[in-house]
Design a protein around this motif. Structure first.
Motif, short mmCIF file in Angstrom:
data_model
loop_
_atom_site.label_atom_id
_atom_site.label_comp_id
_atom_site.label_asym_id
_atom_site.label_seq_id
_atom_site.Cartn_x
_atom_site.Cartn_y
_atom_site.Cartn_z
N THR A 60 43.98 45.01 37.55
CA THR A 60 42.81 44.28 37.08
C THR A 60 43.14 43.46 35.84
OG1 THR A 60 41.32 45.98 37.94
CG2 THR A 60 40.43 44.50 36.27
N LEU A 61 43.87 44.05 34.89
CA LEU A 61 44.20 43.37 33.65
C LEU A 61 45.20 42.24 33.85
CD1 LEU A 61 44.47 46.44 31.24
CD2 LEU A 61 42.64 44.75 31.34
N VAL A 62 46.16 42.44 34.74
CA VAL A 62 47.25 41.48 34.89
C VAL A 62 46.95 40.41 35.93
CG1 VAL A 62 49.69 41.20 35.48
CG2 VAL A 62 48.94 43.17 34.13
N PHE A 63 46.34 40.81 37.07
CA PHE A 63 46.24 39.88 38.19
C PHE A 63 44.82 39.44 38.53
CE2 PHE A 63 50.09 42.43 39.05
CZ PHE A 63 51.02 41.41 39.14
N SER A 64 43.80 40.11 38.01
CA SER A 64 42.45 39.85 38.50
C SER A 64 41.50 39.30 37.44
CB SER A 64 41.86 41.14 39.09
OG SER A 64 42.66 41.62 40.15
N ARG A 65 42.01 38.60 36.48
CA ARG A 65 41.16 38.03 35.44
C ARG A 65 40.28 36.91 36.03
NH1 ARG A 65 45.46 37.39 30.38
NH2 ARG A 65 45.90 39.62 30.12
N LYS A 66 39.00 36.96 35.67
CA LYS A 66 38.04 35.91 36.03
C LYS A 66 37.85 35.75 37.54
CE LYS A 66 38.86 33.25 31.80
NZ LYS A 66 39.22 31.93 31.23
N LYS A 67 38.16 36.78 38.31
CA LYS A 67 37.89 36.71 39.75
C LYS A 67 37.61 38.10 40.28
CE LYS A 67 42.74 36.84 41.27
NZ LYS A 67 43.79 36.14 42.06
N ASN A 68 36.96 38.13 41.43
CA ASN A 68 36.58 39.40 42.04
C ASN A 68 37.83 40.09 42.60
OD1 ASN A 68 35.48 41.53 43.42
ND2 ASN A 68 34.30 40.29 44.86
N PRO A 69 38.22 41.25 42.03
CA PRO A 69 39.44 41.91 42.50
C PRO A 69 39.31 42.49 43.91
CG PRO A 69 38.29 43.31 40.94
CD PRO A 69 37.57 41.98 40.94
N PHE A 70 38.07 42.64 44.41
CA PHE A 70 37.85 43.22 45.73
C PHE A 70 37.79 42.15 46.83
CE2 PHE A 70 36.18 46.40 42.82
CZ PHE A 70 36.76 47.56 43.31
N LYS A 71 37.93 40.90 46.48
CA LYS A 71 37.84 39.83 47.46
C LYS A 71 39.12 39.76 48.28
CE LYS A 71 36.78 34.91 48.02
NZ LYS A 71 36.48 33.63 47.32
N GLY A 72 39.00 40.11 49.55
CA GLY A 72 40.15 40.08 50.43
C GLY A 72 39.73 39.78 51.85
N HIS A 73 40.69 39.71 52.75
CA HIS A 73 40.41 39.42 54.16
C HIS A 73 40.52 40.72 54.95
CE1 HIS A 73 41.21 37.94 58.28
NE2 HIS A 73 40.44 36.93 57.91
N ASN A 74 39.58 40.96 55.86
CA ASN A 74 39.53 42.16 56.69
C ASN A 74 39.37 43.41 55.81
OD1 ASN A 74 39.71 44.04 58.75
ND2 ASN A 74 41.49 43.10 59.72
N ILE A 75 38.22 43.45 55.13
CA ILE A 75 37.93 44.55 54.20
C ILE A 75 38.01 45.93 54.87
CG2 ILE A 75 36.24 45.50 52.60
CD1 ILE A 75 37.52 42.91 51.67
N PRO A 76 37.44 46.10 56.08
CA PRO A 76 37.53 47.44 56.70
C PRO A 76 38.98 47.92 56.86
CG PRO A 76 35.90 46.12 57.85
CD PRO A 76 36.60 45.19 56.90
#
Length: 294
Positions: A60-76
């Motif tokens: 979260t600190l290094v790669f997910s600044r200012k964006k939704n860290p849970f946003k991905g493709h094929n969540i299930p």
């Protein structure tokens, strides 16, 4: 005019996979060593929480600044992969606590056989006679490590094999996930599922590091696991499931050296004979895969 990859680009791609996987194997060995040396009052749940929650914070600190860290493709599928990967880790940690590190790691690296099985079941990947022979040799290596019987360490052996089965499934489904997800999001969901699974126990049975050494060991688990997992996930962009697993089997050699030289673990012919069959069969499966893709 269509773009044709040059020989240099193809060579870089062929080199990238092994480099990513071997680096990950070395870092996973360091993580396993720290886990093995952690004080006994740290349970599997505590160690899982340290790795997963710590991994979430780092990502979260290094790669997910200012964006939704849970946003991905094929969540299930990301959630499923996170659950199976977390369970595999819990089983392997349990095995490391019950068995010599070298034995636990070698048994765990029977997972190329399960990766080949799940590749056939999920993606209908062809499994020819030579691969079947390799899988049989690999399982014979597992039988030798078991000494052809269930011993007093049967629980540890079973934990290592269960970890191998789940890891075989996990590395197989990464093939689908990597098409639209980077290595960070794949590992982030692993950390999320692992954190959710371990948090209730850690809240009711908290353990606070009692010394600077314990804090350093916890930080070491987080750092080595994050780096190793990202390298491995990236490596699967260049390898099939069982190919990557074959490269990762180099961890058995690293673990054997650490266990025998530094942890003073017992040496037996079962370890060398079984380990040779397991690793040799995995490498043979990888070699066959390279030949078929040329």
């Amino acid at each position: 005019m269509p773009y044709t990859p040059t020989r240099t680009v193809l060579m870089d791609a062929r080199t990238a996979g092994p480099l990513f996987m071997l680096s990950a194997a070395l870092l996973f060995t360091l993580m396993s060593t720290i886990v093995k040396l952690m004080p006994e009052h740290y349970t599997v749940w505590h160690l899982g929480f340290i790795r997963c929650f710590g991994g979430m914070l780092v990502l979260t600190l290094v790669f997910s600044r200012k964006k939704n860290p849970f946003k991905g493709h094929n969540i299930p599928l990301l959630i499923l992969r996170g659950c199976t990967g977390s369970l595999a880790f819990f089983f392997v940690v349990s095995a490391l606590r019950l068995l010599p590190m070298s034995t636990a790691v070698v048994l765990f690296y029977s997972y190329p056989a399960f990766a080949a099985l799940f590749g056939f079941l999920i993606y209908k990947e062809q499994v020819n006679r030579f691969q079947i022979v390799c899988i049989g040799v690999l399982l014979a290596g597992v039988a030798i490590l078991f000494d052809f019987r269930l011993s007093a360490s049967a629980l540890g052996q079973a934990m290592a094999i269960m970890g191998a089965v789940l890891s075989g499934f996990t590395v197989t489904v990464i093939r689908t996930l990597r098409e639209h997800n980077g290595p960070v999001i794949i590992y982030f969901y692993f950390c999320t599922m692992g954190t959710l699974a371990t948090l209730p126990f850690c809240i009711t049975h908290p353990v606070i590091p009692g010394s600077a050494v314990e804090w350093a060991m916890g930080a070491g688990i987080i750092a080595t696991s994050v780096a190793a997992q990202l390298l491995m996930n990236q490596g699967f962009f260049f390898c099939k499931g069982f190919e990557g697993a074959a490269y990762m089997s180099s961890e058995t050699l690293f673990a054997a050296v650490v266990g025998i030289v530094f942890l003073m673990e017992p040496v037996s012919w079962h370890l060398f004979a079984g380990g040779l069959l397991i690793v040799g069969a995995g490498l043979a499966m990888h070699r066959l895969g390279r030949i078929q893709t040329k």
